[in-house]
Design a protein around this motif. Structure first.
Motif: not given
Length: 348
Positions: A11-16, A48-50, A190-198
């Motif tokens: 997401p856009p907000h950075i927390l130092d 250092m940041r999130r 906060d964050g997200a990750a995506a993977a495509v499998l076959r």
């Protein structure tokens, strides 16, 4: 099992981290005499940041289930869409090619779940199979990959999309005076990750080979959520670095032995970096040279502990190196559970 695409989003907000420490000190020091002893965790966590779904102003106001859920639904859906679209693009697939979607998230409650909310804008088919999963916590990235592997294997030729979305910062509690709350405030992002499998081998980022889990008995109180009228609050009841040092390697060796492998067959490691001390414990437990888990440290430094997606952030960096060989991916989460899988990168 071919991993066709992998992508991450924040997401856009950075927390130092220094700013967060100052905010926490102003909030907790007047009412929590032990805060001074705990404040060192902000500087010793290796962060250092999130990134955060909400800006600092949001955290300064009283929040409840309704406001936390509203943010989770909006920001979580957006992160889901962004990570999924990027992973599909890297896999060279259109959204309508996806047959099954696995959504992993433990930091909010959504019914309909996040994949349903992102469905129209992302462009998934009306008959796509949906598998939302709650409660895996920090193990969710590894366990989610394991589940996606099994679903793809059950339907050869189908494409499975895994998306892990966590908004851990929404669990910040200004009203809770506890060590666990201070540690969570110092660690989570906060964050997200995506993977495509076959199912099947072929041109891919890597081949996912085997997966498995290990649940230790009588460990329900080690990690998880407390739930009350205000929201979630974190549980950390024991030293997780000590548990890593004592228990993770035997569990990993048992997992590898079930697949006729040993640690000597592993060329690289991809771990969930729960914190700086956890990373140090991992290096010690697996007899790795100090400082060798550089991708884990880099992700922790730039993003903090994002729970489930974090290990996939590490995997993304490890695969970008282009090295061949076999890897062991592992993450720990509530249960108390270790989730493992092996992968190969010496493929087309």
């Amino acid at each position: 099992m071919s991993l066709l695409g992998l992508a991450t989003a924040v997401p856009p907000h950075i927390l130092d981290q220094e700013v967060v420490l100052a905010e926490a000190r102003a909030r907790f020091e007047p009412i929590f005499p032990q805060f001074g002893q705990l404040a060192a965790v902000f500087r010793n966590a290796g962060i250092m940041r999130r990134h955060s779904a909400c800006d600092l102003g949001w955290f300064r106001k009283p929040q409840d289930w309704a406001s936390r859920t509203a943010c989770y639904l909006d920001a979580g859906t957006e992160l889901f869409r962004d990570a999924a679209a990027e992973a599909l693009g890297r896999a060279g697939l259109r959204p309508e090619a996806i047959d099954t979607v696995v959504t992993v998230s433990s930091t909010g409650i959504a019914t309909p779940s996040l994949e349903a909310r992102a469905h129209r804008e992302l462009g998934l088919r009306p008959d796509v199979r949906r598998v939302p999963v709650f409660g895996l916590g920090c193990a969710g990235g590894a366990s989610g990959l394991s589940l996606a592997m099994r679903l793809a294997a059950a339907d050869p030729g189908s494409n499975v999309l895994l998306v892990a979305v966590e908004l851990c910062t929404l669990a910040f509690r200004a009203d809770e005076i506890s060590k666990s709350n201070i540690v969570a405030t110092a660690l989570f992002g906060d964050g997200a990750a995506a993977a495509v499998l076959r199912a099947g081998e072929g041109p891919a980022l890597c081949i996912l080979e085997r997966s498995g889990e290990h649940l230790w008995p009588d460990t329900l109180d080690i990690m998880g959520w407390n739930i009350d009228p205000v929201g979630f609050s974190a549980i950390f009841s024991k030293s997780i670095p000590d548990l890593v040092a004592a228990k993770l390697r035997p569990a990993a060796e048992a997992f590898l032995a079930a697949g006729a492998m040993t640690l000597s067959d592993i060329d690289r490691h991809v771990f969930h970096p729960g914190g700086a001390k956890v990373v140090e414990a991992l290096e010690g437990a697996f007899d790795l040279p100090p400082g060798s888990l550089r991708h884990e440290r880099a992700v922790l430094r730039a993003y903090g502990n994002m729970s489930a997606p974090t290990v996939l952030f590490v995997l993304e960096r490890a695969l970008a190196e282009g090295r061949g060989g076999r890897g062991l991916l592992a993450a720990l989460g509530p249960g108390f559970t270790a989730s493992f899988l092996t992968f190969r990168t010496d493929v087309g």
